[in-house]
Motif scaffolding. Structure first.
Motif, short mmCIF file in Angstrom:
data_model
loop_
_atom_site.label_atom_id
_atom_site.label_comp_id
_atom_site.label_asym_id
_atom_site.label_seq_id
_atom_site.Cartn_x
_atom_site.Cartn_y
_atom_site.Cartn_z
N LEU A 90 -6.62 -4.24 -3.28
CA LEU A 90 -6.93 -3.43 -2.11
C LEU A 90 -7.93 -4.11 -1.18
CD1 LEU A 90 -6.36 -0.68 -0.76
CD2 LEU A 90 -8.39 0.20 -1.93
N LEU A 129 0.83 -1.20 0.00
CA LEU A 129 0.00 0.00 0.00
C LEU A 129 0.87 1.25 0.00
CD1 LEU A 129 -2.56 -1.02 2.78
CD2 LEU A 129 -2.88 -1.24 0.31
N ASP A 179 -15.42 3.31 -1.58
CA ASP A 179 -15.48 3.31 -3.04
C ASP A 179 -16.42 4.39 -3.56
OD1 ASP A 179 -17.83 2.19 -2.20
OD2 ASP A 179 -17.64 0.33 -3.36
N ASP A 218 -10.54 9.79 -6.21
CA ASP A 218 -9.71 8.74 -6.81
C ASP A 218 -9.84 7.44 -6.01
OD1 ASP A 218 -7.93 7.46 -8.47
OD2 ASP A 218 -6.14 8.23 -7.44
N HIS A 219 -11.04 6.94 -5.87
CA HIS A 219 -11.29 5.72 -5.10
C HIS A 219 -11.31 4.51 -6.03
CE1 HIS A 219 -15.35 6.55 -6.58
NE2 HIS A 219 -15.27 7.75 -6.02
N VAL A 277 -10.24 3.38 -2.04
CA VAL A 277 -9.13 3.55 -1.13
C VAL A 277 -9.53 2.96 0.22
CG1 VAL A 277 -8.19 5.63 -2.21
CG2 VAL A 277 -9.93 5.84 -0.42
N LYS A 289 -3.79 3.45 -0.83
CA LYS A 289 -4.11 2.89 -2.13
C LYS A 289 -3.20 1.69 -2.40
CE LYS A 289 -5.18 5.33 -5.69
NZ LYS A 289 -6.65 5.08 -5.79
#
Length: 392
Positions: free
Chosen positions: A304, A222, A283, A266-267, A269, A297
């Motif tokens: 993930l 990550l 999400d 920006d998911h 995450v 991330k």
């Protein structure tokens, strides 16, 4: 009276409101002297504030405390018969239950033993429908309570006993349905927890995967981002809005904001609380409340969902109040498979989550239906046909 005229009486005429004291025997309770050991831990079940969590579930069968017959005799507590309906009048106002057996109660409760004109389950559900009213009329600066005068004057709508029984049966049926769904959710959650323990640790492998797992550190799986650009500016969040404001703790969604800048998009995450090490998979677009959040991330070669699931199994002891991700937590070593197997395992667990979520949606819909039934059936707006005793 024939079936037609009996049904017409049941459905065509409004219900009379009667004084509850005229159709039920009202009582309350008391707390025996707590300094007298011989008054406690006896054979008489005693409902107290410690049993609040048992209320609103229909029957109450167990109590946290019990008293002796000596405690009963040397206090104002009395035994209320099985089937009595009890109501909490402070510190959890409006919660109610039906006694499964003979029990005493503390002074925080009202209790009614129903006469022949009143069905005890009808009374239970009527009291359930009155919760918002009980909250509204309660008073007190520290602990809100409802005074005894209110209950002396309390009236209820009273249909014929046959219609009361029909109403009660319908509401009991939906409660039984709700209980069965909740038990199924509990069972599915236990199954999912077992799957996590097996699949995320490699004790059980999915078909088609045979490559050995290897040890990797979390920081190799990550990458992290600081939350500063995504912090919400307002101190108090809205009950509704365009963007949820998140925390990695139990609450998760603290509220909402209508801010249009600094939204994380920006998911997917994982948001990680740097002080408590709790985390949530996200999400959807969001903002965060705390600067202690790390936004995680997946790196190449990591799934993930799999990594987040595996993080839930880490036995990490908290020490001093400090930030943990960089100094300790990210250095945790995990045994993980290649990314294809990670994704396959994550999908199995996601499918289990979807099944549980679908059941929870059914529960919420059933609760909504029940609330509607309470409002319709207990006000007489919707009437149930009563079968006549004599058919001519």
């Amino acid at each position: 009276m024939n079936a037609i005229s009996r049904s017409a009486r049941s459905q065509g005429l409004p219900w009379n409101r009667v004084l509850l004291d005229k159709v039920a025997t009202r009582g309350s309770g008391h707390t025996p002297n707590k300094k007298r050991a011989d008054y406690w831990n006896g054979s008489v079940r005693w409902v107290s504030l410690r049993d609040t969590f048992r209320m609103d579930q229909g029957l109450i069968s167990e109590t946290t405390a019990s008293i002796t017959h000596a405690g009963l005799a040397n206090s104002s507590a009395v035994v209320h018969p099985s089937g009595s309906v009890i109501l909490l009048r402070d510190a959890g106002i409006g919660k109610s239950a039906v006694l499964q057996s003979d029990m005493a109660v503390s002074q925080h409760f009202m209790a009614w033993s129903c006469g022949p004109r009143l069905n005890n389950w009808y009374l239970y559900y009527y009291l359930q429908s009155m919760k918002s009213e009980f909250e509204r009329i309660s008073n007190g600066s520290t602990i809100k309570t409802i005074g005894l005068d209110y209950f002396r004057q309390l009236t209820i709508p009273l249909p014929e006993i046959e219609e009361q029984c029909l109403i009660s049966r319908m509401l009991l049926d939906i409660d039984e349905f709700l209980a069965s769904l909740e038990q199924l959710v509990t069972k599915k959650q236990a199954i999912k927890q077992g799957l996590m323990q097996e699949l995320l640790t490699g004790r059980r492998r999915l078909p088609g995967f045979t490559e050995p797992w290897r040890t990797r550190r979390l920081c190799d799986l990550l990458t992290y981002e600081q939350p500063s650009p995504y912090l919400v500016r307002t101190s108090k969040q809205l009950d509704a809005g365009r963007v949820p404001v998140l925390t990695a703790g139990k609450t998760f969604i603290l509220g909402f904001t209508n801010e249009s800048h600094g939204i994380f998009r920006d998911h997917p995450v994982v948001i990680f609380d740097d002080f408590t090490t709790t985390s949530k998979y996200v999400d959807f677009d969001f903002k965060v409340k705390s600067s202690a959040i790390k936004i995680l991330k997946a790196r190449d070669g990591a799934d993930l969902r799999f990594v987040h699931g595996r993080m839930q199994l880490i036995d990490f002891s908290l020490g001093d109040h400090k930030r943990y991700w960089i100094s300790e937590y990210s250095k945790q070593e995990l045994l993980v498979p290649d990314v294809e197997e990670q994704t396959a395992v994550a999908q199995v667990l996601a499918d289990a989550d979807d099944e549980i979520d679908a059941l929870k949606v059914r529960i919420e819909k059933a609760r909504s239906v029940k609330q509607g039934m309470l409002q319709e059936l207990l006000t007489g707006r919707t009437r149930l046909p009563v079968q006549g005793e004599d058919d001519e």
